[in-house]
Design a protein around this motif. Structure first.
Motif, PDB file in Angstrom:
ATOM      1  N   ALA A   3       0.846  -1.199   0.000  1.00  0.00           N
ATOM      2  CA  ALA A   3       0.000   0.000   0.000  1.00  0.00           C
ATOM      3  C   ALA A   3       0.878   1.244   0.000  1.00  0.00           C
ATOM      4  N   THR A   4       0.404   2.280  -0.679  1.00  0.00           N
ATOM      5  CA  THR A   4       1.086   3.565  -0.661  1.00  0.00           C
ATOM      6  C   THR A   4       1.006   4.121   0.757  1.00  0.00           C
ATOM      7  N   ARG A   5       2.124   4.688   1.205  1.00  0.00           N
ATOM      8  CA  ARG A   5       2.173   5.251   2.558  1.00  0.00           C
ATOM      9  C   ARG A   5       2.375   6.748   2.468  1.00  0.00           C
ATOM     10  N   SER A   6       1.658   7.475   3.308  1.00  0.00           N
ATOM     11  CA  SER A   6       1.815   8.916   3.433  1.00  0.00           C
ATOM     12  C   SER A   6       2.006   9.260   4.897  1.00  0.00           C
ATOM     13  N   ALA A   7       2.573  10.435   5.141  1.00  0.00           N
ATOM     14  CA  ALA A   7       2.709  10.931   6.506  1.00  0.00           C
ATOM     15  C   ALA A   7       2.352  12.406   6.494  1.00  0.00           C
ATOM     16  N   GLY A   8       1.725  12.858   7.578  1.00  0.00           N
ATOM     17  CA  GLY A   8       1.310  14.251   7.633  1.00  0.00           C
ATOM     18  C   GLY A   8       1.186  14.753   9.053  1.00  0.00           C
ATOM     19  N   VAL A   9       0.837  16.035   9.142  1.00  0.00           N
ATOM     20  CA  VAL A   9       0.781  16.718  10.430  1.00  0.00           C
ATOM     21  C   VAL A   9      -0.590  17.363  10.620  1.00  0.00           C
ATOM     22  N   VAL A  10      -1.179  17.137  11.794  1.00  0.00           N
ATOM     23  CA  VAL A  10      -2.368  17.868  12.217  1.00  0.00           C
ATOM     24  C   VAL A  10      -1.853  18.992  13.117  1.00  0.00           C
ATOM     25  N   LEU A  11      -1.636  20.158  12.490  1.00  0.00           N
ATOM     26  CA  LEU A  11      -1.182  21.323  13.248  1.00  0.00           C
ATOM     27  C   LEU A  11      -2.389  21.894  13.975  1.00  0.00           C
ATOM     28  N   HIS A  12      -2.244  22.152  15.265  1.00  0.00           N
ATOM     29  CA  HIS A  12      -3.386  22.657  16.033  1.00  0.00           C
ATOM     30  C   HIS A  12      -2.943  23.769  16.970  1.00  0.00           C
ATOM     31  N   ARG A  13      -3.918  24.609  17.311  1.00  0.00           N
ATOM     32  CA  ARG A  13      -3.678  25.737  18.223  1.00  0.00           C
ATOM     33  C   ARG A  13      -4.978  26.043  18.955  1.00  0.00           C
ATOM     34  N   VAL A  72       6.914  19.258  19.532  1.00  0.00           N
ATOM     35  CA  VAL A  72       6.926  17.804  19.644  1.00  0.00           C
ATOM     36  C   VAL A  72       5.829  17.215  18.757  1.00  0.00           C
ATOM     37  N   LEU A  73       6.216  16.295  17.872  1.00  0.00           N
ATOM     38  CA  LEU A  73       5.239  15.572  17.047  1.00  0.00           C
ATOM     39  C   LEU A  73       4.697  14.403  17.860  1.00  0.00           C
ATOM     40  N   VAL A  74       3.392  14.441  18.130  1.00  0.00           N
ATOM     41  CA  VAL A  74       2.744  13.400  18.933  1.00  0.00           C
ATOM     42  C   VAL A  74       1.989  12.464  17.989  1.00  0.00           C
ATOM     43  N   ALA A  89      -0.195   9.996  10.900  1.00  0.00           N
ATOM     44  CA  ALA A  89      -0.288  11.425  11.216  1.00  0.00           C
ATOM     45  C   ALA A  89       0.251  11.710  12.609  1.00  0.00           C
ATOM     46  N   PHE A  90       0.714  12.949  12.744  1.00  0.00           N
ATOM     47  CA  PHE A  90       1.264  13.437  14.000  1.00  0.00           C
ATOM     48  C   PHE A  90       0.607  14.763  14.334  1.00  0.00           C
ATOM     49  N   ALA A  91       0.281  14.950  15.597  1.00  0.00           N
ATOM     50  CA  ALA A  91      -0.280  16.217  16.059  1.00  0.00           C
ATOM     51  C   ALA A  91       0.875  17.111  16.510  1.00  0.00           C
ATOM     52  N   LEU A  92       0.758  18.405  16.223  1.00  0.00           N
ATOM     53  CA  LEU A  92       1.756  19.374  16.636  1.00  0.00           C
ATOM     54  C   LEU A  92       1.053  20.650  17.065  1.00  0.00           C
ATOM     55  N   ALA A  93       1.296  21.065  18.311  1.00  0.00           N
ATOM     56  CA  ALA A  93       0.725  22.314  18.820  1.00  0.00           C
ATOM     57  C   ALA A  93       1.644  23.457  18.404  1.00  0.00           C
ATOM     58  N   ALA A  94       1.176  24.294  17.474  1.00  0.00           N
ATOM     59  CA  ALA A  94       1.979  25.425  16.994  1.00  0.00           C
ATOM     60  C   ALA A  94       1.094  26.351  16.178  1.00  0.00           C
ATOM     61  N   ASP A  95       1.554  27.584  16.035  1.00  0.00           N
ATOM     62  CA  ASP A  95       0.858  28.536  15.172  1.00  0.00           C
ATOM     63  C   ASP A  95       1.555  28.553  13.816  1.00  0.00           C
ATOM     64  N   PHE A  96       0.844  29.035  12.803  1.00  0.00           N
ATOM     65  CA  PHE A  96       1.381  29.105  11.448  1.00  0.00           C
ATOM     66  C   PHE A  96       0.554  30.120  10.680  1.00  0.00           C
ATOM     67  N   ASP A  97       1.202  30.943   9.880  1.00  0.00           N
ATOM     68  CA  ASP A  97       0.492  31.956   9.089  1.00  0.00           C
ATOM     69  C   ASP A  97      -0.035  31.317   7.806  1.00  0.00           C
ATOM     70  N   ALA A  98      -1.316  30.966   7.818  1.00  0.00           N
ATOM     71  CA  ALA A  98      -1.924  30.274   6.686  1.00  0.00           C
ATOM     72  C   ALA A  98      -2.013  31.145   5.433  1.00  0.00           C
ATOM     73  N   ASP A  99      -1.897  32.452   5.581  1.00  0.00           N
ATOM     74  CA  ASP A  99      -1.997  33.347   4.423  1.00  0.00           C
ATOM     75  C   ASP A  99      -0.688  33.462   3.657  1.00  0.00           C
ATOM     76  N   ARG A 100       0.377  32.889   4.169  1.00  0.00           N
ATOM     77  CA  ARG A 100       1.691  33.073   3.551  1.00  0.00           C
ATOM     78  C   ARG A 100       2.266  31.785   2.976  1.00  0.00           C
ATOM     79  N   ILE A 101       1.409  30.884   2.519  1.00  0.00           N
ATOM     80  CA  ILE A 101       1.924  29.628   1.969  1.00  0.00           C
ATOM     81  C   ILE A 101       2.488  29.858   0.566  1.00  0.00           C
ATOM     82  N   VAL A 102       3.468  29.041   0.222  1.00  0.00           N
ATOM     83  CA  VAL A 102       4.056  29.015  -1.120  1.00  0.00           C
ATOM     84  C   VAL A 102       4.052  27.541  -1.529  1.00  0.00           C
TER      85      VAL A 102
END
Length: 155
Positions: A3-13, A72-74, A89-102
């Motif tokens: 199976a294809t494997r992916s990894a990602g982050v659930v960024l939360h604040r 910390v990636l949980v 997936a990993f949860a990460l408590a952090a802020d991020f400026d969603a308007d400045r993505i490239v």
């Protein structure tokens, strides 16, 4: 075939009405006019020998054009999509400026069978959502990841 494997982050604040999560709207012509069910955590594929944490950090940077915030990636566990793909997936408590993505891009023949190759952003926009709104926005297969977050935060 594996199976294809992916990894990602659930960024939360913390938000004014509770926990908020960062989601990206999937780019390209298939998703252009969709909203509910057309958002995803920042994620991407990785090989069998790559550490999922390293892949999640790399894919966050590729999809949003900025490094993963410090923290910390949980482990949030894994989901298996209907097509067989597995997302860790990993949860990460952090802020991020969603308007400045490239965002990173991908190439696709569009329109189909036209012979024309066009480039599209992997994610065409990012935004913070409260958990209730995020449950409507995220693709169905990733929903269990959001459902696991409150217990992780409470525990």
């Amino acid at each position: 075939m594996a199976a294809t494997r992916s990894a990602g982050v659930v960024l939360h604040r913390p938000g004014p009405d509770g926990t908020e999560v960062l989601l990206g709207h999937m780019g390209g012509p298939f998703w252009a006019r969709k909203d509910d069910g057309a958002w995803s955590i920042p994620k991407g594929e990785h090989g069998p020998d790559e550490d999922p944490r390293a892949a999640a950090a790399r894919e966050f940077a590729e999809e949003l054009g900025a490094p993963l915030p410090d923290g910390v990636l949980v482990d949030l566990g894994e989901v298996r999509l209907s097509g067989g793909k597995r997302i860790t997936a990993f949860a990460l408590a952090a802020d991020f400026d969603a308007d400045r993505i490239v965002p990173g891009t991908f190439t696709l023949e569009w329109p189909p069978r036209s012979g024309r190759q066009q480039e599209f952003p992997e994610i065409d926009r990012a935004a913070w959502f409260g958990l209730d709104a995020a449950r409507r926005k995220i693709t169905k297969g990733q929903l269990p990841l959001l459902d696991r977050l409150p217990a992780l935060l409470a525990g």
